[in-house]
Design an enzyme around this catalytic site. Structure first.
Site, PDB file in Angstrom:
ATOM      1  N   GLU A 153       1.001  -1.186   0.329  1.00 49.94           N
ATOM      2  CA  GLU A 153      -0.666  -0.098  -0.095  1.00 49.94           C
ATOM      3  C   GLU A 153       0.521   1.073  -0.354  1.00 49.94           C
ATOM      4  OE1 GLU A 153      -0.147  -2.607   1.789  1.00 49.94           O
ATOM      5  OE2 GLU A 153      -3.057  -3.094   1.135  1.00 49.94           O
ATOM      6  N   HIS A 163     -10.497  -5.279   8.958  1.00 47.54           N
ATOM      7  CA  HIS A 163     -12.097  -5.603   7.398  1.00 47.54           C
ATOM      8  C   HIS A 163     -13.151  -4.856   7.257  1.00 47.54           C
ATOM      9  CE1 HIS A 163      -8.445  -8.724   7.345  1.00 47.54           C
ATOM     10  NE2 HIS A 163      -8.651  -8.056   5.771  1.00 47.54           N
TER      11      HIS A 163
END
Length: 343
Positions: free
Chosen positions: A75, A144
């Site tokens: 990321e 998540h």
């Protein structure tokens, strides 16, 4: 012409139209195309996988791998690359798979993209739209399922939009991609399968403008994301008691539409804010602070902020459902500003 479309398809259509209109729009992220440089996977993924939720499906065959870019599982790497792309004339749309992964990419947003235009006296533009997803409700567990749009919204130089309907999803996405500043576009994963009317043509919705989804006279409810539907359910239930509720979908978290909320509170005298984010230093508390300061004399009771508890999202389905604010929780926790309105 308008058609009923899924929330996820409205986003896909918005990306498609933005890429068709401007060749500088580039998508990048983990598995958004799928199978790059692996012959048997490339063949199996001719129509493109489209990321973990399939949102970008079909775009790689149409625009090629130079504009729909699979990235390594880094990321920090691809988000920093997107900042460089934006600073040098492209309009990147990087996908942060879950907003819970922001820790891996935070410097690119906090230290670089959000500050460049300011530090260079307005000479640098960072037309970058970070697509990400948030929200509990699909048993994806604590890592998540968080709702961290308020964290992004606390950073000067970052605009944050949180659509709740397919119509708003497409229009706000196209506005975000046209914007010459960093925009975080946060999608609630539980809304992808919802349907609504969406125009086929290219259109935009101004960033920073809330939408009054239901007019009312006695009580204002401000919502963010899927909490819109909780607010509308509360309004329908209170209508049976002759309580008229105004429901405002904030749509943009930064900058949020102070004028619309203040004018509504001046009319109704009561305010409930429903926010799925954790309660400390979130958007709901910011709204409560501003209204207390700028519309205090119009209030007939305390402002109620109905949020998720100050815990990570539970994995157990029964606990996860208890975690997410619902209409019963709103009616219970805000009863002291509602009960005297009922007839």
């Amino acid at each position: 012409m308008s058609k009923d479309k899924l929330f996820m398809n409205a986003i896909n259509e918005g990306l498609d139209q933005a890429m068709e209109k401007d060749e500088n729009v580039i998508l990048l992220g983990e598995d958004i195309a799928g199978g790059a440089d692996v012959p048997h996977l490339e063949e199996a993924n001719e129509d493109s996988w489209g990321g973990v939720m399939g949102i970008t499906s079909g775009l790689m065959p149409k625009y090629g791998r130079e504009r729909v870019v699979d990235t390594p599982l880094s990321e920090m790497g691809y988000m920093s690359s997107a900042v460089g792309m934006a600073a040098t004339g492209l309009r990147p749309v990087p996908e942060l798979m879950f907003n819970d992964f922001i820790g891996f990419a935070f410097d690119a947003i906090l230290g670089q993209a959000s500050k460049m235009r300011y530090m260079f006296g307005g000479k640098a533009k960072i037309p970058m739209t970070v697509r990400t997803m948030h929200g509990a409700g699909v048993n994806a567990a604590a890592q998540h399922s968080g709702s961290y749009y308020g964290m992004f919204a606390s950073i000067p130089g970052v605009k944050v939009v949180v659509p709740a309907t397919p119509y708003d999803a497409k229009g706000l996405l196209l506005s975000a991609i046209e914007e010459d500043n960093l925009v975080v576009y946060s999608e609630d994963k539980t809304l992808y399968s919802t349907k609504g009317e969406v125009p086929d043509d290219y259109y935009t919705i101004p960033i920073g403008e809330a939408d009054v989804k239901r007019k009312g006279e006695h009580l204002t409810i401000v919502t963010i994301g899927k909490m819109l539907f909780v607010g509308l359910e509360v309004a329908e239930r209170l209508e049976k008691d002759n309580v008229s509720v105004e429901v405002i979908d904030l749509r943009t978290v930064a900058p949020w539409d102070k004028d619309t909320v203040i004018e509504s509170v001046k009319k109704t005298g009561r305010l409930i804010v429903i926010d799925e984010a954790n309660p400390h230093n979130n958007t709901a508390t910011d709204i409560a602070s501003v209204i207390s300061d700028r519309a205090f004399d119009f209030l007939d009771g305390p402002i109620k902020c109905i949020c998720a508890p100050n815990t990570p999202v539970p994995f157990a389905p029964n606990l996860e459902q208890a975690y997410i604010p619902d209409a019963d929780k709103v009616l219970k926790e805000a009863d002291d500003i509602i009960f005297d309105l009922k007839s």
